[in-house]
Scaffold this motif. Structure first.
Motif, PDB file in Angstrom:
ATOM      1  N   GLU A 127      10.675  -8.390  -4.850  1.00 21.15           N
ATOM      2  CA  GLU A 127       9.594  -9.291  -5.236  1.00 21.15           C
ATOM      3  C   GLU A 127       8.281  -8.889  -4.577  1.00 21.15           C
ATOM      4  OE1 GLU A 127       8.517 -14.081  -5.274  1.00 21.15           O
ATOM      5  OE2 GLU A 127      10.439 -13.372  -4.485  1.00 21.15           O
ATOM      6  N   LEU A 128       8.350  -8.448  -3.345  1.00 22.63           N
ATOM      7  CA  LEU A 128       7.154  -8.075  -2.602  1.00 22.63           C
ATOM      8  C   LEU A 128       6.441  -6.888  -3.237  1.00 22.63           C
ATOM      9  CD1 LEU A 128       5.283  -8.236  -0.123  1.00 22.63           C
ATOM     10  CD2 LEU A 128       6.959  -6.839   1.111  1.00 22.63           C
ATOM     11  N   ILE A 129       7.186  -5.850  -3.610  1.00 26.28           N
ATOM     12  CA  ILE A 129       6.550  -4.641  -4.142  1.00 26.28           C
ATOM     13  C   ILE A 129       6.532  -4.608  -5.669  1.00 26.28           C
ATOM     14  CG2 ILE A 129       7.172  -3.335  -2.090  1.00 26.28           C
ATOM     15  CD1 ILE A 129       9.368  -1.952  -3.695  1.00 26.28           C
ATOM     16  N   GLY A 130       7.211  -5.568  -6.299  1.00 28.01           N
ATOM     17  CA  GLY A 130       7.223  -5.618  -7.747  1.00 28.01           C
ATOM     18  C   GLY A 130       7.930  -4.444  -8.380  1.00 28.01           C
ATOM     19  N   ALA A 131       8.986  -3.969  -7.735  1.00 33.99           N
ATOM     20  CA  ALA A 131       9.714  -2.800  -8.246  1.00 33.99           C
ATOM     21  C   ALA A 131      11.156  -2.851  -7.785  1.00 33.99           C
ATOM     22  CB  ALA A 131       9.062  -1.508  -7.763  1.00 33.99           C
ATOM     23  N   HIS A 132      11.977  -2.049  -8.440  1.00 35.05           N
ATOM     24  CA  HIS A 132      13.391  -1.940  -8.098  1.00 35.05           C
ATOM     25  C   HIS A 132      13.547  -1.299  -6.724  1.00 35.05           C
ATOM     26  CE1 HIS A 132      17.694  -1.317  -8.857  1.00 35.05           C
ATOM     27  NE2 HIS A 132      17.536  -0.091  -8.406  1.00 35.05           N
ATOM     28  N   LEU A 138       0.827  -1.201   0.000  1.00 42.27           N
ATOM     29  CA  LEU A 138       0.000   0.000   0.000  1.00 42.27           C
ATOM     30  C   LEU A 138       0.861   1.251   0.000  1.00 42.27           C
ATOM     31  CD1 LEU A 138      -2.794   1.342   0.226  1.00 42.27           C
ATOM     32  CD2 LEU A 138      -2.612   1.115   2.708  1.00 42.27           C
ATOM     33  N   ALA A 139       1.896   1.263   0.841  1.00 36.63           N
ATOM     34  CA  ALA A 139       2.796   2.411   0.893  1.00 36.63           C
ATOM     35  C   ALA A 139       3.536   2.591  -0.428  1.00 36.63           C
ATOM     36  CB  ALA A 139       3.787   2.246   2.044  1.00 36.63           C
ATOM     37  N   ALA A 140       4.016   1.470  -0.992  1.00 34.19           N
ATOM     38  CA  ALA A 140       4.789   1.533  -2.229  1.00 34.19           C
ATOM     39  C   ALA A 140       3.955   2.052  -3.398  1.00 34.19           C
ATOM     40  CB  ALA A 140       5.352   0.157  -2.559  1.00 34.19           C
ATOM     41  N   ALA A 141       2.650   1.856  -3.328  1.00 34.75           N
ATOM     42  CA  ALA A 141       1.773   2.280  -4.422  1.00 34.75           C
ATOM     43  C   ALA A 141       1.439   3.763  -4.356  1.00 34.75           C
ATOM     44  CB  ALA A 141       0.485   1.458  -4.392  1.00 34.75           C
ATOM     45  N   CYS A 142       1.792   4.433  -3.275  1.00 33.55           N
ATOM     46  CA  CYS A 142       1.468   5.850  -3.114  1.00 33.55           C
ATOM     47  C   CYS A 142       2.468   6.720  -3.870  1.00 33.55           C
ATOM     48  CB  CYS A 142       1.482   6.228  -1.638  1.00 33.55           C
ATOM     49  SG  CYS A 142       0.174   5.433  -0.678  1.00 33.55           S
ATOM     50  N   GLU A 143       1.953   7.705  -4.560  1.00 36.28           N
ATOM     51  CA  GLU A 143       2.817   8.610  -5.321  1.00 36.28           C
ATOM     52  C   GLU A 143       3.779   9.338  -4.386  1.00 36.28           C
ATOM     53  OE1 GLU A 143       2.459  12.369  -8.462  1.00 36.28           O
ATOM     54  OE2 GLU A 143       0.657  11.422  -7.636  1.00 36.28           O
ATOM     55  N   GLY A 144       5.049   9.347  -4.754  1.00 40.20           N
ATOM     56  CA  GLY A 144       6.058  10.059  -3.975  1.00 40.20           C
ATOM     57  C   GLY A 144       6.669   9.252  -2.856  1.00 40.20           C
TER      58      GLY A 144
END
Length: 231
Positions: free
Chosen positions: A153-158, A113-119
């Motif tokens: 892997e958890l957040i699907g991002a670098h 949820l945090a990772a999906a937030c802009e900024g």
């Protein structure tokens, strides 16, 4: 450098700031033409010769109250931040603080949820929050490299950023973070190791009024030498 946002009545390590105080601190920054951003965005701006009006905001340990209390205030002020989490303690608590109250940590859902937030940037704080300068090479590799793999892997991002537990660093640990593929590392007072993989930070807590923030902002420039591009 922030940690927990919530009730400060039982806070022996002074790692908690109340939502009301955080709101005033973020307002203080905004009122002076400064904007809080994640460390990644700050470094990109500075590399381009800009970013003088930016302040890197970090929240260590990945407390569950980041989503509940800090994130709404960041959104209100139009700020971003870097959240450093412990993928080896998902949904656990701050068991490394023997004197403090048990504070819940974010689980998988909260981190996503945090990772999906802009900024908002999510970085690694290691797997389990140990002093890496006292770890053997096998444990060090797991805490640094494996935590990055699990978190990616958890957040699907670098995952670009690493934060040293307790702020403690030495050359071996700094080299391990660089070799694991991180783009930068955050410390507290790294001294001669100051650089892209040992960025100095200022602790901000409940006692920091407008006057204290002003003094910290000014003294930071005097206490820290400029960050260089090399090792």
């Amino acid at each position: 450098m922030y940690h927990s946002v919530g009730d400060c009545s039982d806070d022996p390590y002074r790692v908690t700031v109340s939502p009301e105080r955080l709101d005033r601190q973020l307002g203080w920054l905004r009122g002076r033409g400064l904007r809080g951003v994640c460390v990644r965005d700050l470094l990109v701006a500075r590399a381009r010769g800009g970013g003088r009006d930016l302040v890197g905001l970090t929240f260590d340990d990945g407390y569950a109250d980041f989503v509940e209390a800090a994130l709404p205030l960041l959104r209100h002020h139009g700020f971003g931040a870097t959240l450093f989490v412990l993928p080896g303690r998902l949904g656990g608590d701050n068991g490394w603080d023997p004197l403090g109250p048990r504070k819940p940590l974010l689980d998988e859902r909260g981190i996503r949820l945090a990772a999906a937030c802009e900024g908002v940037e999510v970085g690694s704080h290691g797997l389990t929050h140990i002093d890496l300068t006292k770890a053997d090479d096998t444990v060090l590799r797991a805490e640094v490299a494996e935590s990055r793999a699990v978190l990616s892997e958890l957040i699907g991002a670098h995952v670009d950023g690493f934060c040293y537990p307790y702020g403690t660093v030495d050359r071996r640990v700094v080299d391990a973070v660089r070799d694991a593929g991180y783009g930068y590392g955050c410390a507290i007072d790294p001294g001669p190791l100051t650089g892209p993989y040992a960025l100095p930070r200022l602790h901000v807590g409940e006692r920091d009024t407008s006057l204290r923030l002003f003094l910290k902002h000014r003294l930071h420039r005097l206490r820290r030498r400029p960050v260089g591009a090399g090792r």
